[in-house]
Design a protein around this motif. Structure first.
Motif, PDB file in Angstrom:
ATOM      1  N   HIS A   7      -4.880  -7.260  -6.670  1.00 56.16           N
ATOM      2  CA  HIS A   7      -5.832  -6.075  -6.673  1.00 56.16           C
ATOM      3  C   HIS A   7      -7.104  -6.666  -5.953  1.00 56.16           C
ATOM      4  CE1 HIS A   7      -8.225  -3.213  -8.814  1.00 56.16           C
ATOM      5  NE2 HIS A   7      -7.338  -2.277  -8.106  1.00 56.16           N
ATOM      6  N   ASP A  10      -6.037  -6.740  -2.275  1.00 57.90           N
ATOM      7  CA  ASP A  10      -5.530  -5.503  -1.608  1.00 57.90           C
ATOM      8  C   ASP A  10      -6.387  -4.655  -0.898  1.00 57.90           C
ATOM      9  OD1 ASP A  10      -2.940  -6.229  -2.028  1.00 57.90           O
ATOM     10  OD2 ASP A  10      -2.680  -5.068  -3.862  1.00 57.90           O
ATOM     11  N   VAL A  11      -5.909  -4.065   0.064  1.00 56.82           N
ATOM     12  CA  VAL A  11      -6.727  -2.822   0.786  1.00 56.82           C
ATOM     13  C   VAL A  11      -6.312  -1.490   0.093  1.00 56.82           C
ATOM     14  CG1 VAL A  11      -7.187  -1.562   2.715  1.00 56.82           C
ATOM     15  CG2 VAL A  11      -7.064  -4.059   2.723  1.00 56.82           C
ATOM     16  N   GLU A  12      -5.101  -0.896   0.204  1.00 55.24           N
ATOM     17  CA  GLU A  12      -4.651   0.277  -0.411  1.00 55.24           C
ATOM     18  C   GLU A  12      -4.531   0.142  -1.828  1.00 55.24           C
ATOM     19  OE1 GLU A  12      -2.036   1.837   3.173  1.00 55.24           O
ATOM     20  OE2 GLU A  12      -1.180   2.234   1.187  1.00 55.24           O
ATOM     21  N   GLY A  13      -5.507   0.828  -2.525  1.00 51.77           N
ATOM     22  CA  GLY A  13      -5.294   0.854  -4.069  1.00 51.77           C
ATOM     23  C   GLY A  13      -6.124  -0.429  -4.510  1.00 51.77           C
ATOM     24  N   GLY A  14      -6.627  -1.192  -3.774  1.00 53.50           N
ATOM     25  CA  GLY A  14      -7.168  -2.590  -4.257  1.00 53.50           C
ATOM     26  C   GLY A  14      -8.730  -2.616  -3.913  1.00 53.50           C
ATOM     27  N   ASN A  16     -10.461  -3.993  -1.829  1.00 50.98           N
ATOM     28  CA  ASN A  16     -10.888  -3.744  -0.298  1.00 50.98           C
ATOM     29  C   ASN A  16     -10.654  -2.434   0.306  1.00 50.98           C
ATOM     30  OD1 ASN A  16     -12.142  -6.578   0.201  1.00 50.98           O
ATOM     31  ND2 ASN A  16      -9.881  -7.240  -0.491  1.00 50.98           N
ATOM     32  N   GLU A  17     -10.244  -1.357  -0.471  1.00 45.57           N
ATOM     33  CA  GLU A  17      -9.856  -0.028   0.082  1.00 45.57           C
ATOM     34  C   GLU A  17     -11.087   0.760   0.682  1.00 45.57           C
ATOM     35  OE1 GLU A  17      -8.285   2.649  -2.629  1.00 45.57           O
ATOM     36  OE2 GLU A  17      -6.878   3.487  -1.130  1.00 45.57           O
ATOM     37  N   ASP A  18     -12.291   0.572   0.131  1.00 44.77           N
ATOM     38  CA  ASP A  18     -13.245   1.193   0.683  1.00 44.77           C
ATOM     39  C   ASP A  18     -14.309   0.356   1.025  1.00 44.77           C
ATOM     40  OD1 ASP A  18     -12.406   3.867   0.049  1.00 44.77           O
ATOM     41  OD2 ASP A  18     -12.851   3.163  -2.119  1.00 44.77           O
ATOM     42  N   SER A 121      -2.075  -4.236  11.676  1.00 42.76           N
ATOM     43  CA  SER A 121      -3.312  -3.696  10.691  1.00 42.76           C
ATOM     44  C   SER A 121      -4.609  -4.147  10.902  1.00 42.76           C
ATOM     45  CB  SER A 121      -2.848  -3.862   8.969  1.00 42.76           C
ATOM     46  OG  SER A 121      -2.796  -5.210   8.894  1.00 42.76           O
ATOM     47  N   GLU A 123      -5.134  -6.882   9.324  1.00 49.64           N
ATOM     48  CA  GLU A 123      -5.358  -7.828   8.054  1.00 49.64           C
ATOM     49  C   GLU A 123      -4.571  -9.094   8.356  1.00 49.64           C
ATOM     50  OE1 GLU A 123      -4.517  -5.954   4.335  1.00 49.64           O
ATOM     51  OE2 GLU A 123      -5.083  -7.612   3.515  1.00 49.64           O
TER      52      GLU A 123
END
Ligand SMILES: Cc1cc2nc3c(=O)[nH]c(=O)nc-3n(C[C@H](O)[C@H](O)[C@H](O)COP(=O)(O)OP(=O)(O)OC[C@H]3O[C@@H](n4cnc5c(N)ncnc54)[C@H](O)[C@@H]3O)c2cc1C
Length: 267
Positions: A7, A10-14, A16-18, A121, A123
């Motif tokens: 978590h 992670d980017v999506e849902g984690g 680092n998403e925003d 991506s 990443e």
């Protein structure tokens, strides 16, 4: 306390998403605007003394008297402040052993986020060379394309600016191909060289540190209270953690001030 390693990474849902498109510095600037001349820049605190009625904070440009003090400096930086009365042994132990990690960061800008056309991506995680993580932090789909690279200070900070740039760009070429060779802009920062920043987002606490000294992270020293991300129960090491501790400590101080006012009125 941050939902696990995945978590955190992670980017999506984690975690680092925003990100803040206008940069996190903008938060500090806007808060400072509202506080006006109560914010004193270039004013390191040298000494905090306390008595039954309040605290006196000494800086190079004078003294400030207040009912309570909230210290948000990372534990290791508490050592740069002289406390009178002195901190208890447990708090001194924390200051000695709660060392911060070190992290450096580079931003490399291109005309376009070219890696996306190749299905990448932006990443990457790698254990060879200077750069060990990259993220796509481009402001929008139309360009420019910006890659952010976390750099290992042990093989980065000791070099001059040109060598650091060459090392990062070469590694981006290895990861994303020859188009990475010609950036339009480059910026890096060695956070470990900042005298008043902890150097890295997470501590490298020695064995037994948390068990022996962890309580001193948050336990007030008389009228001196501690905040800052290292004192967070959740999301320690992140801005989120820092904000949560700010709210927690401000609420505690507000309660104490109300109590002081009530006690003063009843005397
Ligand atoms: C390279 C790097 C990347 C990071 N990336 C992220 C990320 O992507 N997301 C995220 O959420 N977090 C990230 N972090 C962590 C985040 O920056 C910190 O968690 C956050 O800034 C901590 O806030 P704070 O208020 O607790 O401490 P700080 O921001 O360190 O504030 C403490 C303040 O105390 C001041 N101070 C220290 N000593 C004194 C003194 N004697 N007198 C007066 N003032 C003093 C310092 O100048 C400083 O302004 C990153 C950190 C680093 C180094």
């Amino acid at each position: 306390a941050a939902g696990g390693l995945n978590h955190m990474l992670d980017v999506e849902g984690g975690a680092n998403e925003d990100r803040f498109v206008e940069t996190t510095q903008e938060i500090a600037k806007r808060v400072a605007e509202r506080l006006g001349d109560r914010v004193r820049l270039e004013t390191p605190v040298r000494r905090i003394t306390q008595d039954d009625h309040g605290v006196t904070v000494r800086t190079d440009s004078g003294e400030i008297r207040a009912g309570y003090a909230i210290v948000t400096a990372a534990p290791a930086h508490r050592a740069t402040i002289e406390f009178e009365p002195a901190l208890p042994e447990q708090a001194e132990g924390l200051v000695r052993t709660w060392r911060m990690g070190v992290l450096s960061k580079a931003f490399v800008a291109y005309e376009k986020p070219f890696w996306r056309a190749d299905g990448c991506s932006g990443e990457a995680v790698t254990d060879t060379g200077t750069v060990f993580i990259t993220f796509d932090v481009s402001p929008g789909p139309g360009g420019p394309g910006v890659l952010m690279a976390f750099c290992d200070p042990r093989v980065f900070d000791g070099f001059g600016p040109e060598t650091r740039r060459d090392l990062v760009v070469q590694q981006l070429v290895d990861l994303y191909g020859p188009q990475a060779r010609t950036p339009i802009d480059y910026l890096d920062h060695c956070w470990g060289s900042e005298p008043f920043a902890p150097g890295g987002p997470h501590p490298v606490a020695g064995p037994h540190t948390t068990v022996s000294y962890g309580k001193a992270l948050t336990e007030p020293h008389g009228r001196i209270h501690w905040a800052g991300t290292e004192t967070a129960g959740e999301w320690a090491g992140t801005m989120n953690g820092a904000v949560l501790t700010g709210q927690r400590t401000a609420e505690n101080i507000a309660t104490l001030l109300s109590r002081d006012v009530r006690q003063g009125a009843s005397r």
